[in-house]
Each structure stands twice: as structure tokens, then as C-alpha cells.
Design an enzyme around this catalytic site. Structure first.
Site, short mmCIF file in Angstrom:
data_model
loop_
_atom_site.label_atom_id
_atom_site.label_comp_id
_atom_site.label_asym_id
_atom_site.label_seq_id
_atom_site.Cartn_x
_atom_site.Cartn_y
_atom_site.Cartn_z
N ASP A 1 -109.59 -78.96 92.41
CA ASP A 1 -109.82 -77.53 92.39
C ASP A 1 -108.81 -76.96 91.41
O ASP A 1 -107.65 -77.36 91.39
CB ASP A 1 -109.64 -76.91 93.78
CG ASP A 1 -110.31 -75.55 93.86
OD1 ASP A 1 -111.54 -75.48 93.63
OD2 ASP A 1 -109.63 -74.55 94.13
N TYR B 1 -112.30 -70.42 80.93
CA TYR B 1 -111.44 -69.41 80.31
C TYR B 1 -110.77 -69.90 79.02
O TYR B 1 -109.93 -69.19 78.47
CB TYR B 1 -110.35 -68.98 81.32
CG TYR B 1 -110.91 -68.28 82.54
CD1 TYR B 1 -111.14 -66.91 82.54
CD2 TYR B 1 -111.23 -69.00 83.68
CE1 TYR B 1 -111.66 -66.26 83.65
CE2 TYR B 1 -111.76 -68.37 84.81
CZ TYR B 1 -111.97 -67.01 84.78
OH TYR B 1 -112.50 -66.38 85.89
P1 ITT Z 1 -116.61 -77.75 91.13
O1 ITT Z 1 -116.13 -76.95 92.33
O2 ITT Z 1 -117.98 -78.29 91.29
O3 ITT Z 1 -115.60 -78.79 90.70
P2 ITT Z 1 -116.17 -75.23 89.76
O4 ITT Z 1 -116.36 -74.77 88.35
O5 ITT Z 1 -116.72 -74.37 90.87
O6 ITT Z 1 -116.74 -76.73 89.87
P3 ITT Z 1 -113.50 -74.67 90.66
O7 ITT Z 1 -113.96 -74.05 91.92
O8 ITT Z 1 -112.31 -75.60 90.67
O9 ITT Z 1 -114.64 -75.51 89.97
O10 ITT Z 1 -113.24 -73.49 89.63
C1 ITT Z 1 -112.53 -73.74 88.49
C2 ITT Z 1 -112.74 -72.60 87.50
O11 ITT Z 1 -111.50 -72.32 86.86
C3 ITT Z 1 -113.70 -73.06 86.40
O12 ITT Z 1 -115.03 -72.73 86.72
C4 ITT Z 1 -113.16 -72.30 85.21
O13 ITT Z 1 -113.67 -70.99 85.21
C5 ITT Z 1 -111.67 -72.25 85.48
N1 ITT Z 1 -110.99 -73.40 84.85
C6 ITT Z 1 -110.43 -74.48 85.46
N2 ITT Z 1 -109.94 -75.34 84.56
C7 ITT Z 1 -110.21 -74.82 83.36
C8 ITT Z 1 -109.97 -75.24 82.04
O14 ITT Z 1 -109.41 -76.42 81.77
N3 ITT Z 1 -110.36 -74.44 81.05
C9 ITT Z 1 -110.95 -73.26 81.30
N4 ITT Z 1 -111.24 -72.79 82.51
C10 ITT Z 1 -110.87 -73.56 83.55
#
Ligand code: ITT
Length: 195
Positions: free
Chosen positions: A70, A157
Site C-alpha cells: 500500500d 502522481y
Molecule cells: P492496489 O490497491 O490494487 O495495489 P491502488 O492503486 O488502489 O492499487 P493503493 O491503494 O496503494 O493502490 O494507492 C496507491 C496510490 O498512490 C496510487 O493509485 C497512486 O495514485 C499513488 N502512488 C503510489 N505510488 C506511486 C508512484 O510510484 N507514483 C505515482 N503515484 C503513486
């Protein structure tokens, strides 16, 4: 290593970034899409709770090792927003571009330190369904929020994130450079060291 790991994520950006290192270490990878797994509701109150929740949900479908993470963006001047709500900051079905535009609006008129931000990632690895002590690794990536989007690559982002010490946004870094610096790349390397 010749062992299969299920990547418990539906985010293709994450899969693209995790794949090279895990393949290099000799793991075979399966995605949730390939296994037709649904995502669980993310009801945790912290990155770690959500990472554990996603991994445990996937363990209900498979006997393989499961890796989940996450992650999100934290802007201290906005009280930590969007934090664990990063994926749905602009609403439940928000696109990456919706989220970026919403973030830029929330920071309108703010300059300097008020635009400081960091990404955070908590990654967990269960070595099978009986693993009572999953490996947990976490890491952050410091930077600031740009005035506008730029850069052709990355996801989420990245177009508005200016990593500390870089002149371009995270979306303009090569995949190898992002993996070297990012919260996810660092967390994955820590986790692999524990193996
Ligand atoms: P899963 O839960 O299926 O893994 P998700 O996109 O819902 O997918 P998260 O709940 O962990 O995953 O949300 C992470 C969000 O944070 C992701 O959708 C991006 O908007 C942001 N994020 C995380 N890592 C990032 C990165 O390396 N570069 C840009 N944005 C990132």
C-alpha cells in the site's frame, strides 16, 4: 529461485515497477487479473493495515507466496492528504489525471515548503498461507509538488512529483532511475535483502 509470487495488486503501474527486480531474482509472477481475483475494500487506517489486508485477501485464493503493498503521497501542509486515500483523492472512480488536478487545486496559492511532499510505501510478503511472520518493509521518497503536470512516463502522481535532487518530475525519470530512488524500489530492495 524458481518460485511463484502472486502480486496482490490491480495497479498496472505497480506491476510494471515490481516485475524487473523479481524476475531478475528468478521468481515467476502471477497477477490478480490472471487469477481473476477481486480487490478487497481498503478499510485499513494505515498503509501497513491496508497492505496486510490486500495480502491476506489474496491468500484466500492461492497457496503461492503473496506480495502486496500500500502506498501513497503525503503532503504535510495538507494535513497528510491524500495519504492512504491517494488512489481515490478526487472521488471513488477518479483517474490519475483527476487526482493530479485536484491536488494542484488544493495547493493553489501555496509555495515553497507548503509544497513539500513524500511518497510512502509499505510492502509485505507472505511466504505461503501458513506464514505467521510475514516480511514487512517500508520506505519513503522525498520531494515537492510542481505547479503543473509534466513528463511522459510513470503513473499516478508522478507528473506532479518533483523528487528531491531532480530537475524533472518523476514521470520524466527512466524506469531504472525511478526504481533506484522511489519508495517502492527501496522497499522492494529491503524486502529482498530479508529473503
Ligand atoms: P492496489 O490497491 O490494487 O495495489 P491502488 O492503486 O488502489 O492499487 P493503493 O491503494 O496503494 O493502490 O494507492 C496507491 C496510490 O498512490 C496510487 O493509485 C497512486 O495514485 C499513488 N502512488 C503510489 N505510488 C506511486 C508512484 O510510484 N507514483 C505515482 N503515484 C503513486
Amino acid at each position: 529461485m524458481n518460485r511463484t509470487i502472486v502480486l496482490a495488486t490491480h495497479n498496472e503501474g505497480k506491476v510494471r515497477e515490481l516485475e524487473p527486480t523479481l524476475l531478475r531474482l528468478g521468481f515467476r509472477l502471477l497477477t490478480m487479473a490472471a487469477l481473476k481475483m477481486e480487490s478487497p475494500p481498503e478499510t485499513g487506517q494505515s498503509f501497513q493495515e491496508n497492505a496486510l489486508l490486500k495480502a491476506r485477501h489474496a491468500l484466500g485464493y492461492t497457496r503461492h507466496w503473496v506480495l502486496a503493498e500500500d502506498s501513497g503521497l503525503v503532503v504535510p501542509a495538507l494535513g497528510g492528504e491524500p495519504g492512504i486515500y491517494s488512489a481515490r483523492y478526487a472521488g471513488p472512480h477518479a483517474s490519475d489525471q483527476d487526482n493530479n488536478q485536484y491536488l494542484l487545486q488544493r495547493l493553489a496559492g501555496r509555495e515553497g515548503r507548503d509544497r513539500s511532499a513524500y511518497f510512502h510505501c509499505v510492502m509485505v510478503l507472505f511466504r505461503g498461507p501458513q506464514d505467521a511472520e510475514p516480511l514487512v518493509a517500508e520506505a519513503s521518497w522525498q520531494g515537492s509538488i510542481a505547479m503543473e503536470e509534466s513528463g511522459p512516463g510513470g503513473f499516478g502522481y508522478d507528473p506532479v512529483f518533483l523528487p528531491e535532487g531532480c530537475k524533472v518530475s518523476a514521470a520524466a525519470l527512466s524506469p531504472a532511475d525511478k526504481e533506484l530512488r522511489s519508495h517502492r524500489g527501496q522497499a522492494l530492495r529491503k524486502l529482498c535483502q530479508y529473503l
